[in-house]
Scaffold this motif. Structure first.
Motif, PDB file in Angstrom:
ATOM      1  N   GLY A  32       0.754  -1.369  -0.063  1.00 18.67           N
ATOM      2  CA  GLY A  32       0.067  -0.067  -0.078  1.00 18.67           C
ATOM      3  C   GLY A  32       0.778   1.278  -0.167  1.00 18.67           C
ATOM      4  O   GLY A  32       0.676   2.310  -0.755  1.00 18.67           O
ATOM      5  N   GLU A  33       1.845   1.188   0.865  1.00 22.83           N
ATOM      6  CA  GLU A  33       2.778   2.474   0.969  1.00 22.83           C
ATOM      7  C   GLU A  33       3.336   3.073  -0.573  1.00 22.83           C
ATOM      8  O   GLU A  33       3.757   3.679  -1.207  1.00 22.83           O
ATOM      9  N   MET A  34       3.946   1.565  -1.286  1.00 24.62           N
ATOM     10  CA  MET A  34       4.727   1.661  -2.583  1.00 24.62           C
ATOM     11  C   MET A  34       3.628   2.258  -3.444  1.00 24.62           C
ATOM     12  O   MET A  34       4.083   3.169  -4.450  1.00 24.62           O
ATOM     13  N   LEU A  35       2.290   1.753  -3.403  1.00 22.26           N
ATOM     14  CA  LEU A  35       1.457   2.373  -4.423  1.00 22.26           C
ATOM     15  C   LEU A  35       1.083   3.782  -4.126  1.00 22.26           C
ATOM     16  O   LEU A  35       1.046   4.749  -5.338  1.00 22.26           O
ATOM     17  N   VAL A  36       0.950   3.978  -3.025  1.00 26.21           N
ATOM     18  CA  VAL A  36       0.808   5.588  -2.694  1.00 26.21           C
ATOM     19  C   VAL A  36       1.718   6.348  -3.156  1.00 26.21           C
ATOM     20  O   VAL A  36       1.597   7.363  -3.411  1.00 26.21           O
TER      21      VAL A  36
END
Length: 314
Positions: A32-36
């Motif tokens: 999720g962090e990487m996509l954000v």
């Protein structure tokens, strides 16, 4: 995770996504962090929040924090303050200090919940008791505020000191100011104020400006240290503190702590006058006018041009 730390986001994204799709909650939160952030794939905040939700449902406390924060603020999803508070409360109950801070702030400001200073105090206290220096600072700020409804100077100063000792820059600067002025039940102690201000200096403009002022008038009744005043006034002035800019202009005009330099005095007085108000601005104007009288037109014009294009250091 090693690939991500090294900046090899393509490898990190591929490996972490595989783990996330297999159901690993910690990998789901990281994905999720990487996509954000757009690491290893095009930025997709909405997809990132979906993975935060999966991680939260699977018991990831960081996932609960991330999903709750997104819902509370409407980041990557429709704003839902009640849902945000629900997940942040789960994260905080599981011991996450960052969630405790957000809940404390939400109760203090009435965001997503009715304003409740007692609840805000409780969450800030839990964060502080978990060793979180920001929690210590927020708790101190609440206790030292005369209007927040939880005023307790003694406890406030105690938590402010703990935050300062833990390295919280804002706390160090504020404690130095309290010691300088002798407020909140503290005795004035400018030497101790200098000690705390020096810890915060170069990271906090107010601390640097305080050192400029303290060395300029003399610590605890001692004679001023013009060399140190010049040093700290220069640092604060370069950061854009108008009070320090005027003080530095005065030092250049009088030749105290540095060589007499009317051109430098005029330059800093122009900046000080532009950013100040009231009596402080009047003082800057006085220094400006005095320095101007000592300079030929060409040097006055050069100082004005330099001031017009000047930008503060970050």
């Amino acid at each position: 995770m090693i690939a991500r730390q090294r900046g090899d986001f393509a490898t990190a994204y591929r490996e972490i996504r595989s783990e996330a799709e297999a159901g690993a909650a910690d990998a789901q939160e990281v994905l999720g962090e990487m996509l954000v952030r757009g690491e290893g794939s095009p930025k997709d905040e909405a997809a990132g929040v979906e993975w935060f939700h999966r991680a939260a449902e699977n018991g990831s406390v960081p996932g609960m924090l991330a999903y709750g924060t997104a819902a509370l603020r409407g980041s990557g999803m429709a704003r839902d303050e009640a849902l945000g508070i629900e997940w942040l409360t789960r994260a905080a109950t599981a011991g996450n200090p960052a969630a405790m801070l957000i809940l404390g702030e939400s109760h203090e400001q009435g965001t997503g919940v009715p304003r409740n200073v007692v609840a805000a105090h409780a969450w800030f206290l839990k964060a502080a008791q978990n060793g979180n220096s920001e929690g210590m600072m927020r708790l101190a700020d609440l206790l030292l505020s005369p209007t927040a409804g939880a005023n307790d100077d003694r406890a406030g100063v105690e938590w402010l000191t703990r935050a300062a000792e833990a390295g919280q820059t804002t706390a160090q600067s504020r404690l130095a100011l309290i010691l300088t002025d002798g407020t909140h039940g503290m005795a004035r102690d400018e030497a101790e104020a200098v000690r705390w201000a020096q810890k915060a200096a170069f990271r906090d403009h107010e601390a640097t400006a305080l050192l400029c002022r303290l060395y300029g008038h003399g610590i605890n009744g001692q004679s001023p240290d013009q060399a140190l005043a010049f040093r700290w006034c220069t640092v604060a002035a370069q950061s854009g503190v108008s009070e320090a800019q005027t003080a530095l202009a005065r030092l250049y005009l009088d030749g105290r702590g540095t060589a007499h330099d009317p051109a430098a005095s005029l330059f800093w007085a122009l900046l000080g006058a532009a950013g100040a108000t009231g009596a402080e601005r009047e003082e800057a104007i006085q220094v400006r006018d005095a320095a101007s009288l000592l300079l030929p037109e060409a040097e006055r014009s050069a100082a004005h041009d330099r001031a017009a294009s000047w930008r503060p250091m970050p």
